[in-house]
Design a protein around this motif. Sequence first.
Motif, PDB file in Angstrom:
ATOM      1  N   HIS A  15     -29.733  12.294  -4.488  1.00  0.00           N
ATOM      2  CA  HIS A  15     -30.610  11.186  -4.866  1.00  0.00           C
ATOM      3  C   HIS A  15     -31.772  11.736  -5.697  1.00  0.00           C
ATOM      4  O   HIS A  15     -32.514  12.617  -5.226  1.00  0.00           O
ATOM      5  N   GLY A  67     -35.332  11.618   2.387  1.00  0.00           N
ATOM      6  CA  GLY A  67     -35.046  10.188   2.395  1.00  0.00           C
ATOM      7  C   GLY A  67     -35.062   9.632   3.805  1.00  0.00           C
ATOM      8  O   GLY A  67     -35.333  10.352   4.775  1.00  0.00           O
ATOM      9  N   LYS A  68     -34.742   8.344   3.901  1.00  0.00           N
ATOM     10  CA  LYS A  68     -34.738   7.693   5.215  1.00  0.00           C
ATOM     11  C   LYS A  68     -33.847   8.416   6.224  1.00  0.00           C
ATOM     12  O   LYS A  68     -34.229   8.549   7.388  1.00  0.00           O
ATOM     13  N   PRO A  69     -32.641   8.872   5.827  1.00  0.00           N
ATOM     14  CA  PRO A  69     -31.806   9.550   6.829  1.00  0.00           C
ATOM     15  C   PRO A  69     -32.481  10.779   7.444  1.00  0.00           C
ATOM     16  O   PRO A  69     -32.229  11.109   8.597  1.00  0.00           O
ATOM     17  N   HIS A  78     -26.736   1.348  -6.150  1.00  0.00           N
ATOM     18  CA  HIS A  78     -26.839   2.772  -6.469  1.00  0.00           C
ATOM     19  C   HIS A  78     -25.979   3.089  -7.688  1.00  0.00           C
ATOM     20  O   HIS A  78     -24.865   2.583  -7.820  1.00  0.00           O
ATOM     21  N   ARG A 117     -39.180   1.145  -1.955  1.00  0.00           N
ATOM     22  CA  ARG A 117     -39.403   2.062  -3.076  1.00  0.00           C
ATOM     23  C   ARG A 117     -39.390   1.265  -4.368  1.00  0.00           C
ATOM     24  O   ARG A 117     -38.639   0.290  -4.478  1.00  0.00           O
ATOM     25  N   ARG A 119     -43.335   5.963  -1.316  1.00  0.00           N
ATOM     26  CA  ARG A 119     -42.694   5.194  -0.231  1.00  0.00           C
ATOM     27  C   ARG A 119     -42.703   5.993   1.069  1.00  0.00           C
ATOM     28  O   ARG A 119     -43.040   5.477   2.137  1.00  0.00           O
ATOM     29  N   LYS A 139     -25.313  12.136   8.249  1.00  0.00           N
ATOM     30  CA  LYS A 139     -24.343  11.034   8.394  1.00  0.00           C
ATOM     31  C   LYS A 139     -23.154  11.633   9.141  1.00  0.00           C
ATOM     32  O   LYS A 139     -22.158  12.042   8.530  1.00  0.00           O
ATOM     33  N   ARG A 150     -40.487   7.784  -4.731  1.00  0.00           N
ATOM     34  CA  ARG A 150     -39.960   8.156  -3.406  1.00  0.00           C
ATOM     35  C   ARG A 150     -41.074   8.731  -2.537  1.00  0.00           C
ATOM     36  O   ARG A 150     -41.222   8.367  -1.374  1.00  0.00           O
ATOM     37  N   PHE A 176     -33.013   3.513  12.311  1.00  0.00           N
ATOM     38  CA  PHE A 176     -32.941   2.762  11.047  1.00  0.00           C
ATOM     39  C   PHE A 176     -33.546   1.368  11.214  1.00  0.00           C
ATOM     40  O   PHE A 176     -34.258   0.886  10.333  1.00  0.00           O
TER      41      PHE A 176
END
Length: 282
Positions: free
Chosen positions: A46, A142-144, A86, A173, A113, A259, A110, A163
């Motif tokens: 990303h 990132g969020k993950p 995306h 963002r 955010r 993930k 990013r 989440f």
Amino acid sequence: MDSFSCQKVNVDLHMHTTCSDGTDSPEEIVKLASSKGLKVISITDHDTVSGVQKAAEVAKGEGIEFVPGIEVTADTSFLPPDAEFHILGYFIDTESSAVKELVEFFSKTREKRNRLLIERLEDAGYDIHYEDVESVFGKNFGKPNIVTLLVEKKIVPTRKEAFSLIKKYKVKREKLDYREIFRLLKEANGVPVVAHPPTLKIPRASYLSFFRKLKSEGLEGIEIVHSIHTPSDVETLRCVAGELSLFTTGGSDYHGYNKPDISLGMLNIKLEDLNFGIFTGV
Ligand code: AMP
Ligand code: ZN
Ligand code: FE
Ligand code: FE
């Protein structure tokens, strides 16, 4: 291609490293790809290309065809709520001013955010701080990654709940219009591809007209195989791409333990089943 000429070629064109929100370094991910028998790969972090050079070097040593890539996020204001748009860019010239512009825009927005989101969590009394996340995962997290830390610190019991917690704060963002993304990727000699189309949240019946419009605006390909796609998603998307003469790509979207349900190469994607092989040396 010499030694593989009689057998199908295993590919995975979508994966994230520690340069964004994955947990394998560029070197580790290429070695892992090699151990899984993958012959053509792309890393698609990303908003950054900082892992591309190292990954390309290691891939060369492993005899893997390496495609420089990136994944960026387009504005969704014209799409249904909860849509994610995306865009993957393949074969980009990572040294071009267009890629530099793209990376600069997204790294700024990013970080903004991330700081705001973590501030909201702190204000709500959760023991998580910007510097903690940055020191473990680096600047472009990132969020993950935030979710991983929330679970590791036992602030929330599961990734799913983490989440949901993040979502509650509705910190967004700033994104770019998809036409601007297509323009910059093409200026960098890249091939723009819409990633995992089901996250656009548009009905399948609209795919043909949607992608026809995007093609007229610069789109060149559709990611037809992805770990969230059902077999019927794959067939519908293959059909739409065929009808519109768009390239087709596929990848796992591997993120390492961020993930946990996705493993590299798990989709068993063959280059021969994609309309992408013309770009590669195999
Ligand atoms: P970011 O790039 O930091 O804005 O994070 C967005 C990414 O977080 C998406 O690409 C998804 O991979 C992941 N994500 C967001 N919401 C969820 C969710 N509810 N469950 C799993 N993954 C999610
Ligand atoms: Zn990601
Ligand atoms: Fe994505
Ligand atoms: Fe991805």
